[in-house]
Design a protein around this motif. Structure first.
Motif, PDB file in Angstrom:
ATOM      1  N   THR A 280       0.798  -1.341   0.074  1.00  0.00           N
ATOM      2  CA  THR A 280       0.059  -0.071  -0.073  1.00  0.00           C
ATOM      3  C   THR A 280       0.757   1.229  -0.116  1.00  0.00           C
ATOM      4  N   TYR A 281       0.559   2.338  -1.024  1.00  0.00           N
ATOM      5  CA  TYR A 281       1.082   3.550  -0.888  1.00  0.00           C
ATOM      6  C   TYR A 281       2.557   3.501  -1.733  1.00  0.00           C
ATOM      7  N   LEU A 282       2.936   2.436  -2.026  1.00  0.00           N
ATOM      8  CA  LEU A 282       4.237   2.126  -2.738  1.00  0.00           C
ATOM      9  C   LEU A 282       4.497   3.165  -4.099  1.00  0.00           C
ATOM     10  N   LYS A 283       3.331   2.822  -5.035  1.00  0.00           N
ATOM     11  CA  LYS A 283       3.531   3.554  -6.119  1.00  0.00           C
ATOM     12  C   LYS A 283       3.534   4.984  -5.737  1.00  0.00           C
ATOM     13  N   ARG A 284       2.576   5.375  -4.910  1.00  0.00           N
ATOM     14  CA  ARG A 284       2.373   6.876  -4.458  1.00  0.00           C
ATOM     15  C   ARG A 284       3.757   7.456  -4.212  1.00  0.00           C
ATOM     16  N   ASP A 285       4.549   6.650  -3.275  1.00  0.00           N
ATOM     17  CA  ASP A 285       5.707   7.371  -2.587  1.00  0.00           C
ATOM     18  C   ASP A 285       6.872   7.283  -3.554  1.00  0.00           C
TER      19      ASP A 285
END
Length: 461
Positions: A383-388
């Motif tokens: 979760t949130y890896l692409k975003r970060d």
């Protein structure tokens, strides 16, 4: 005889008394309380009290044996002895150094600090943490002494506790106090410029990232976000974060390629184009690296730390502040060979590996391979890896033409444009991707022309 002579005689008697500790509990408690109060804040008394350290340690060693730790009536005695040691070394650097020169070198059968931290009594654990904090605050050499095999054992135990205190649904009052003290202990390592060395000591052979490293990264992430710590980028060398980022990206890419059956770089292109020539089908638990979620969680933390530090660097440089000699600027380290290329490759593979979640349903790209529906694989760590990742990409490309060119040359523009979509697993991914795309194109005519050439052509004209 002086009061210290009488106290010393009594401590020696208590230390060699073979009778059950439960029978001596009241006398030891009173003796420890009296010594603790005498030593508080008075250097001469601290020196005199330190003469009884060996006796105090002997009694503590007995109190931390497995059988004695089960006796709740002895908890107050243990706590009082630890508080006595704490008062002896508080604000007294020479005594703190002498104490930890002894404790760090104790053999396994004589060690007491790890045993104190393993006590079922949370108040005893809290007193032990305070002893450690007061010691490292008193002398920088004590802080450095923990970067040894025995010292790391103590820090690993504290980090394990810290993670437990964080994940508890309803933390107890004492647990909250313990967390606050343990946090301050590791902040001292950050302030002392020892973050890189500590992170390295927390590693293990054949492990991409350990639970203790992950917890330490959480502390670093929290500390770097505190606006009060505006000088964090000048306190130490955080180049290790860039190195950790590259290593985690490499492991992540290798694991995903293995899961997807990708053997060459051209295989990625084939899958993106919908070809199944070199693709084995859906991933299953049999060929999925079960350490991948933990690596992903570590990669998220490293990305967040790097992004925060890069932004803080830019803010401080704009204010005409300068980085101290011996420290490495994060934004310069992120421009090193292969860093941005590794970031783009990770984003590209991640987009193949996990479906986008749109309005509660998976929306796979053409040729995209995903974890099977109903799989019991834990994907929480993703979760949130692409975003970060796309956020740190936008940060390091800001007003950096060389980085903008490198992104274009490794196919990063197409990857970022493909992320300008809604993904419920990555809140605000679309917004961060658009901002990153803006930074990649800003004041770069070649990149702008590249995007312009990608616009669809109306064949009817």
């Amino acid at each position: 005889p002086t009061v210290w002579t009488l106290l010393s005689d009594n401590w020696q008697k208590r230390a060699v008394d073979p009778s059950e500790l439960s029978l001596q509990a009241d006398s030891i408690l009173c003796l420890a309380r009296f010594t603790r109060n005498l030593a508080a804040g008075v250097q001469e008394n601290q020196i005199s009290a330190f003469g009884n350290e060996n006796e105090l340690r002997t009694i503590l060693h007995r109190l931390t044996s497995f059988s004695e730790l089960q006796d709740e009536t002895l908890y107050p005695v243990t706590r009082m002895l630890v508080q006595t040691l704490s008062n002896i070394v508080t604000m007294n650097g020479s005594l703190a150094q002498r104490l930890w020169n002894i404790y760090i070198c104790l053999s396994d059968d004589q060690e007491i600090v790890v045993r104190l931290l393993a006590s079922p009594d949370i108040a005893t654990v809290n007193s032990t943490l305070v002893l450690i904090l007061n010691s490292i605050n008193a002398d920088q050499h004590v802080l450095s002494s923990f970067l040894s095999s025995n010292g790391i054992r103590i820090l690993v135990k504290i980090l394990d506790h810290t993670e437990d205190w964080v994940v508890q649904d309803v933390p107890e009052k004492d647990d909250g106090e313990c967390f606050a003290v343990s946090y301050r202990i590791f902040v001292r390592f950050l302030q002392g410029g020892l973050a890189a060395k500590l992170y390295d000591y927390l590693s293990m052979d054949n492990e991409p990232i350990t639970p203790q490293q992950t917890t330490f990264l959480k502390i670093l992430d929290s500390y770097s976000r505190d606006l009060i710590n505006d000088d964090i980028v000048y306190r130490g060398d955080y180049k290790f974060l860039v190195e950790a980022f590259v290593e985690l990206c490499a492991y992540f890419q290798s694991a995903i390629k293995c899961s997807l059956g990708i053997t060459t770089s051209s295989s990625i292109v084939n899958i993106e184009n919908g070809s199944a020539a070199e693709h084995s089908g859906e991933t299953t638990l049999q060929n999925l690296d079960l350490r991948l979620p933990k690596v992903s969680a570590g990669l998220i933390l490293v990305s967040q730390c790097l992004n925060t530090l890069c932004l803080r660097e830019h803010e401080n440089l704009d204010a005409d502040k300068r980085i101290e000699p011996g420290c490495h600027a994060i934004h310069i380290s992120m421009q090193g060979d292969g860093v941005v290329e590794s970031l783009i490759d990770t984003l590209r593979l991640l987009d193949l590996f996990l479906p986008r979640i749109v309005f509660g349903k998976a929306a796979a790209s053409p040729g995209e391979t995903t974890i099977p529906t109903g799989s019991t694989t834990d994907i929480t760590g993703f979760t949130y890896l692409k975003r970060d990742l796309v956020r740190i990409l936008g940060t390091i490309c800001h007003d950096q033409k060389e980085m903008q060119v490198r992104v274009r040359e490794c196919g990063g523009i197409q990857v970022v444009m493909g992320l300008c979509v809604i993904d419920e697993r990555n809140p605000y991914l679309q917004e961060h991707a658009l901002f990153a795309l803006r930074n990649i194109l800003h004041k770069n005519p070649d990149n702008q022309a590249f995007v312009e050439a990608m616009k669809p052509v109306n064949k009817n004209l």
